[in-house]
Design a protein around this motif. Structure first.
Motif, PDB file in Angstrom:
ATOM      1  N   LEU A 106       0.913  -1.208   0.167  1.00 35.45           N
ATOM      2  CA  LEU A 106       0.051  -0.023   0.005  1.00 35.45           C
ATOM      3  C   LEU A 106       0.682   1.307  -0.184  1.00 35.45           C
ATOM      4  O   LEU A 106       0.486   2.337  -0.792  1.00 35.45           O
ATOM      5  CB  LEU A 106      -1.033  -0.011   1.096  1.00 35.45           C
ATOM      6  CG  LEU A 106      -1.909  -1.248   1.277  1.00 35.45           C
ATOM      7  CD1 LEU A 106      -2.772  -1.180   2.405  1.00 35.45           C
ATOM      8  CD2 LEU A 106      -2.978  -1.120   0.006  1.00 35.45           C
ATOM      9  N   HIS A 107       1.721   1.422   0.690  1.00 35.60           N
ATOM     10  CA  HIS A 107       2.844   2.465   0.984  1.00 35.60           C
ATOM     11  C   HIS A 107       3.288   2.771  -0.365  1.00 35.60           C
ATOM     12  O   HIS A 107       3.257   3.958  -1.027  1.00 35.60           O
ATOM     13  CB  HIS A 107       3.945   2.207   1.879  1.00 35.60           C
ATOM     14  CG  HIS A 107       4.967   3.211   2.066  1.00 35.60           C
ATOM     15  ND1 HIS A 107       4.404   4.452   2.569  1.00 35.60           N
ATOM     16  CD2 HIS A 107       5.809   3.374   1.519  1.00 35.60           C
ATOM     17  CE1 HIS A 107       5.772   5.304   2.602  1.00 35.60           C
ATOM     18  NE2 HIS A 107       6.388   4.638   1.910  1.00 35.60           N
ATOM     19  N   VAL A 108       3.607   1.763  -1.002  1.00 34.75           N
ATOM     20  CA  VAL A 108       4.561   2.057  -2.391  1.00 34.75           C
ATOM     21  C   VAL A 108       3.350   2.194  -3.454  1.00 34.75           C
ATOM     22  O   VAL A 108       3.679   3.417  -4.211  1.00 34.75           O
ATOM     23  CB  VAL A 108       5.089   0.370  -2.960  1.00 34.75           C
ATOM     24  CG1 VAL A 108       5.501   0.863  -4.201  1.00 34.75           C
ATOM     25  CG2 VAL A 108       6.369   0.078  -1.972  1.00 34.75           C
ATOM     26  N   TYR A 109       2.154   1.820  -3.648  1.00 37.04           N
ATOM     27  CA  TYR A 109       1.355   1.977  -4.711  1.00 37.04           C
ATOM     28  C   TYR A 109       0.603   3.383  -4.376  1.00 37.04           C
ATOM     29  O   TYR A 109       0.388   4.143  -5.234  1.00 37.04           O
ATOM     30  CB  TYR A 109       0.320   1.076  -4.618  1.00 37.04           C
ATOM     31  CG  TYR A 109       0.520  -0.156  -5.502  1.00 37.04           C
ATOM     32  CD1 TYR A 109       0.161  -0.229  -6.879  1.00 37.04           C
ATOM     33  CD2 TYR A 109       1.449  -1.260  -5.105  1.00 37.04           C
ATOM     34  CE1 TYR A 109       0.454  -1.370  -7.706  1.00 37.04           C
ATOM     35  CE2 TYR A 109       2.052  -2.034  -6.105  1.00 37.04           C
ATOM     36  CZ  TYR A 109       1.421  -2.342  -7.287  1.00 37.04           C
ATOM     37  OH  TYR A 109       1.709  -3.392  -8.193  1.00 37.04           O
ATOM     38  N   ILE A 110       0.483   3.815  -3.208  1.00 36.12           N
ATOM     39  CA  ILE A 110      -0.201   5.022  -2.749  1.00 36.12           C
ATOM     40  C   ILE A 110       0.784   6.067  -3.238  1.00 36.12           C
ATOM     41  O   ILE A 110       0.258   7.251  -3.851  1.00 36.12           O
ATOM     42  CB  ILE A 110      -0.583   5.164  -1.424  1.00 36.12           C
ATOM     43  CG1 ILE A 110      -2.084   4.316  -1.495  1.00 36.12           C
ATOM     44  CG2 ILE A 110      -0.982   6.554  -0.979  1.00 36.12           C
ATOM     45  CD1 ILE A 110      -2.447   4.203   0.085  1.00 36.12           C
ATOM     46  N   GLY A 111       2.241   5.976  -3.003  1.00 36.01           N
ATOM     47  CA  GLY A 111       3.196   6.822  -3.252  1.00 36.01           C
ATOM     48  C   GLY A 111       3.178   7.044  -4.932  1.00 36.01           C
ATOM     49  O   GLY A 111       3.289   8.152  -5.418  1.00 36.01           O
TER      50      GLY A 111
END
Length: 235
Positions: A197-202
């Motif tokens: 999630l952290h990667v994709y939301i970034g």
């Protein structure tokens, strides 16, 4: 013709808090019915389905989670949890069981009113636009066309980025747990892979920023540490 007042079911076992919150909400034009325990709450729920439920978790008898699960068996009525339980697992359990939002006690009445307005607004928007088009500021997501635009300029997202944004925007204004997001976008086998999630939301943030020079969407995503993400609900 007089406009119908939005109705709220307040479920709170602390008498002082129950009376204070009910009086404040009624003073702001809401119709309020109050219950002191889970059994009374379910009786009032069946008697007259409210527009919104404010639900304490630590109730005698049937607890708040039990009430929430019963309501979710046959209704999508917005539920805001009011709880003194500060542990993340309690919040996550309530949100995963269908709560729309939560407020940790003690809370300010101004914040409560903002959450109530947002929850009721989401219900109204869903009724008006069954096609599911979501607009927040210059951002628009059209699920029928699988199209995301910012100020009418297309944002090119990968399929996973699109699905993640779609889930978050469909729940604008409410917290969506990491587990729910992962299950919805990646499947049940990935329910613990929170770093995705952290990667994709970034990545989504960067793509939106590229077509949003004024920064109107800079604060679109709000991280709820240990719980999940919230997308702001203004439109």
């Amino acid at each position: 013709m007089t406009e119908r007042r939005a109705s709220i079911l307040l479920v709170e076992d602390d008498e002082k808090t129950r009376h204070a919150v009910a009086a404040n909400l009624e003073g702001h034009g809401y119709g309020v019915r109050a219950a002191a325990d889970g059994e009374e709450a379910l009786v009032l729920w069946e008697l007259r389905r409210p527009d919104l439920i404010l639900l304490d978790l630590g109730l005698p008898g049937i607890d708040g989670i039990g009430v929430l699960r019963r309501v979710r068996r046959d209704a999508s009525t917005p539920v805001i949890v009011l709880s003194a339980r500060g542990e993340e697992r309690d919040k996550v359990e309530a949100l995963d069981d269908g709560a729309d939002d939560y407020l940790a006690k003690p809370f300010g009445m101004a914040e409560l009113h903002a959450r109530v307005r947002a929850a009721l607004r989401r219900t109204l928007v869903s009724a008006i636009d069954p096609g599911g088009v979501v607009e927040i500021g210059p951002l628009r997501l059209d699920p029928d066309r699988r199209l995301v635009t910012v100020s009418k300029e297309e944002v090119r997202l990968t399929p996973r980025e699109y699905e993640l944004l779609k889930v978050l925007l469909a729940n604008a204004g409410r917290v969506v747990t990491s587990g729910r997001l992962l299950r919805a976008v990646w499947g049940t086998a990935y329910a613990q892979e929170g770093h995705y999630l952290h990667v994709y939301i970034g990545q989504i943030r960067r793509k939106l920023a590229a077509v949003d020079p004024r920064g109107a969407l800079a604060d679109l995503f709000v991280a709820e540490p240990g719980i999940g993400y919230r997308v702001r609900g203004d439109s």
